[in-house]
Enzyme design. Structure first.
Site, PDB file in Angstrom:
ATOM      1  N   GLN A 124      21.534 -43.568  32.490  1.00  0.00           N
ATOM      2  CA  GLN A 124      21.994 -42.322  33.101  1.00  0.00           C
ATOM      3  C   GLN A 124      23.525 -42.336  33.227  1.00  0.00           C
ATOM      4  OE1 GLN A 124      20.638 -39.456  34.071  1.00  0.00           O
ATOM      5  NE2 GLN A 124      22.483 -38.702  35.111  1.00  0.00           N
ATOM      6  N   GLU A 125      24.079 -43.489  33.525  1.00  0.00           N
ATOM      7  CA  GLU A 125      25.522 -43.601  33.733  1.00  0.00           C
ATOM      8  C   GLU A 125      26.310 -43.529  32.422  1.00  0.00           C
ATOM      9  OE1 GLU A 125      27.407 -43.614  36.277  1.00  0.00           O
ATOM     10  OE2 GLU A 125      26.071 -43.933  37.966  1.00  0.00           O
TER      11      GLU A 125
END
Ligand code: GLU
Length: 500
Positions: free
Chosen positions: A337-338
Site C-alpha cells: 500500500q505504501e
C-alpha cells in the site's frame, strides 16, 4: 370392576410421560403395585417410571446441559474461515456471539456440500445451519428459518474476456451452478418463462470454485450470491456481473422443523436484539465494507507484483515480522500500500522507501538509508510494532491492528482524536468500525476544532486500512493457492451494507 394392576400401571406411565412434576404420584402408585405383583413386573414398571421421570428437556435445555451449540456451516469468506487472528467470517461471528450469550461452546461441523447441510439440519443432526443459506419457498418445507440477517441478490457472472450477456436469452455457453442451491430453485422458476434456459448442476464444487472456473475460462457462466461475488472479485479481476436474476433475497439461519421452539425463540431474540442495537449492521460492515470499497482494478497489478517484486523482499518481511512479532503477510500488505514494493519509492511529501518512512521517523528508528529495502522493512516493522503497543491492550484484535495501521498512515495523535470524538458522539472508541466512521470528521472544522491535533485528511486512513485488508486477503489466498498445504489459512470474505 377389578382392574389388572399392571395395565393400570402402564396406563399411568403413558399418561404421565413427560410430566415430571407428577413423578411423586407415579412412584407412589408403583409402590402400591408391589402389593399385587411379583418382583419382575415391578421392575418393568420401574424402568417405565424412570423413563417417565427423566426430565423432558427442551432443545435449549439440552444445549445448556451439554454446554455445546452445534452448527453446520461451509468454509468460505462469507461464512467461516481461518483468519489472521483465528476463526472468522460473518456466520462464525454470529454463532460465536450466540454461543457466548448462552454460555456454551461452539461446535462447528462442515458437511461436504450444501445438500449435506440441508439434510443434516432437517434431520436434527445439529442445532443450527449457519451457512449463508437463502430463504426459499422450497426450503421452507424442509427447514425452519430464523430472522433474516442479510440481503443479497443472485447474479449471473461471466468472464470479461467474453461478450457481456445482457439477459437470460443471451446466455450461450457452459452454464454451471451449485447443485441444491437457491440458484437452481430460481433458474427453475425462470425456465417457466424462458423454456430454452439450460444449465448443469455441480454437486462437488462450492460457489467459490465455480467462480474460479469462470475466471479461468473453463466455463462461461455461473450464478453467485452478490456477497460471494463481491468478495471473490477481488481475487479474480476477470469476473464480472452480467445481471441480477432475483430481487433482494434474505439469508438466515435454518433450524430443524420440530414442535420445540425453545432454541429457535432464543435465536430469534438474539438476532432481533443485534438488529435493534445496530450491532448487526456493524458486523456486516466490518466483514464487507472493505470489500465493497475495493478498487478491483488494483488486483491485476497486485497479483503481478506478488510474482514480480515480492520474491525479492519476502525473506526480509519474514525476518522483520519474526523480530517484531507481526504477521509477515500483513507487513507486506502495508508495504505494498505504501510503495507498491518499490525500494526507491518517493512521495511528494518526502517520505521514502519500501515502508515510506519520513526523515524523522527513520532517524528515530535508526534507519540511515531509507531506500535500502532491508533497513526500510526492519524500520517499518519496528514502527508498526511500536504503534500496536501504544494502542490500549483492552481493545481486542483485530481492531487493535487496524487502529495501529491507521496510525501508521495518519499519525497516532489524529487517531486518538478520532477515538475521543467517537466517545463524544456516543460511539465506541474501541471499535474500529466506529473510529472509521469518525476519522473523516477530522477534515471538518466543526469537529477538528474540538481536537488536540486538529485537521487531518481523515478519510485517507480509512481507505488505507481497507486496501491493506484486501491486499492481505488476496496475498494469503494467493500463497495458499501456490502452497495447498496452507489451505486452512485461507481468509475468504464477503460484505455488504445490506444488499451487495
Ligand atoms: N445462498 C445460496 C444458497 O443458499 C448459495 C450458498 C452457497 O454459495 O453455497 O443456496
Amino acid at each position: 370392576m377389578s382392574q389388572n394392576p399392571l395395565e393400570k400401571g402402564v396406563n399411568r406411565v403413558q399418561i404421565l410421560s413427560g410430566m415430571s412434576d407428577k413423578c411423586d404420584e407415579l412412584l407412589i402408585s408403583v409402590k402400591n403395585m408391589r402389593v399385587f405383583s411379583g418382583l419382575i413386573i415391578v421392575s418393568v414398571a420401574l424402568v417405565l417410571v424412570l423413563n417417565a421421570c427423566a426430565p423432558q428437556r427442551t432443545v435449549l435445555q439440552q444445549v445448556l446441559a451439554m454446554g455445546e451449540l452445534k452448527i453446520l456451516t461451509r468454509n468460505s469468506g462469507t461464512t467461516y474461515y481461518e483468519g489472521p487472528q483465528g476463526p472468522a467470517g460473518l456466520e462464525f461471528e454470529l454463532a460465536q456471539r450466540f454461543a457466548q450469550k448462552l454460555g456454551v461452546k461452539l461446535k462447528i461441523i462442515i458437511p461436504d456440500n450444501l445438500n449435506g447441510i440441508l439434510e443434516k439440519i432437517s434431520e436434527g443432526d445439529a442445532h443450527i445451519a449457519a451457512a449463508g443459506l437463502t430463504i426459499t419457498d422450497d426450503r421452507k418445507k424442509q427447514v425452519r428459518f430464523g430472522p433474516a440477517y442479510q440481503s443479497i441478490t443472485q447474479q449471473v457472472v461471466y468472464n470479461v474476456s467474453r461478450p457481456k450477456p445482457k439477459s437470460i436469452k443471451q446466455l450461450d455457453g457452459a452454464f454451471e451452478v451449485l447443485a441444491q442451491s437457491s440458484h437452481v430453485e430460481q433458474l427453475k422458476l425462470l425456465r417457466n418463462k424462458h423454456t430454452e434456459l439450460s444449465w448443469t448442476e455441480n454437486l462437488d464444487a462450492d460457489s467459490t470454485e465455480l467462480l474460479t472456473l469462470v475466471a479461468e475460462d473453463l466455463i462461461d457462466y455461473t450464478v453467485a450470491d452478490s456477497n460471494e461475488m463481491a468478495y471473490n472479485r477481488r481475487y479474480y479481476p476477470k469476473l464480472r456481473v452480467a445481471f441480477d436474476i432475483t430481487q433482494p433475497q434474505e439469508l438466515a439461519w435454518a433450524f430443524p422443523i420440530t414442535k420445540d421452539d425453545s432454541l429457535y425463540n432464543e435465536a430469534k431474540i438474539f438476532i432481533d436484539e443485534l438488529k435493534a442495537s445496530g450491532e448487526l449492521e456493524r458486523l456486516l460492515k466490518n466483514n464487507y465494507q472493505h470489500v465493497k470499497n475495493y478498487d478491483y482494478g488494483g488486483t491485476h497489478s497486485f497479483l503481478a507484483q506478488i510474482r514480480r517484486r515480492l520474491p525479492n523482499y519476502q525473506e526480509m518481511f519474514r525476518e522483520a515480522a519474526d523480530q517484531y512479532d507481526l504477521d509477515w503477510r500483513l507487513l507486506a500488505s502495508v508495504s505494498y500500500q505504501e510503495s507498491h514494493w518499490r525500494s526507491n519509492a518517493v512521495s511528494h511529501t518526502g517520505v521514502r522507501g519500501m515502508m515510506m518512512l519520513t526523515n524523522n521517523t527513520a532517524a528515530e528508528l535508526g534507519v540511515s538509508k531509507r531506500t535500502d529495502p532491508y533497513q526500510s522493512i526492519m524500520g517499518g516493522a519496528k514502527y508498526l510494532r511500536k504503534l500496536i503497543d501504544k494502542v490500549p491492550t483492552h481493545i481486542p484484535e483485530p481492531d487493535r491492528i487496524w487502529i495501529a495501521i491507521a496510525s501508521y498512515n495518519v499519525g497516532f495523535g489524529h487517531v486518538e482524536d478520532a477515538r475521543k470524538l467517537a466517545t463524544k458522539r456516543g460511539d465506541d472508541a474501541n471499535k474500529w468500525m466506529d473510529i472509521k466512521a469518525t476519522l473523516p470528521l477530522l477534515s471538518k472544522r466543526k469537529w477538528y476544532k474540538q481536537t488536540r491535533y486538529g485537521y487531518a485528511r481523515g478519510w485517507e486512513p480509512v481507505r488505507y486500512v481497507e486496501n491493506i485488508r484486501s491486499y492481505y486477503d488476496i496475498l494469503v489466498w494467493h500463497l495458499e493457492k501456490e502452497q495447498p498445504h496452507l489451505r486452512n489459512l485461507r481468509p475468504i470474505l464477503a460484505f455488504s451494507s445490506n444488499v451487495l
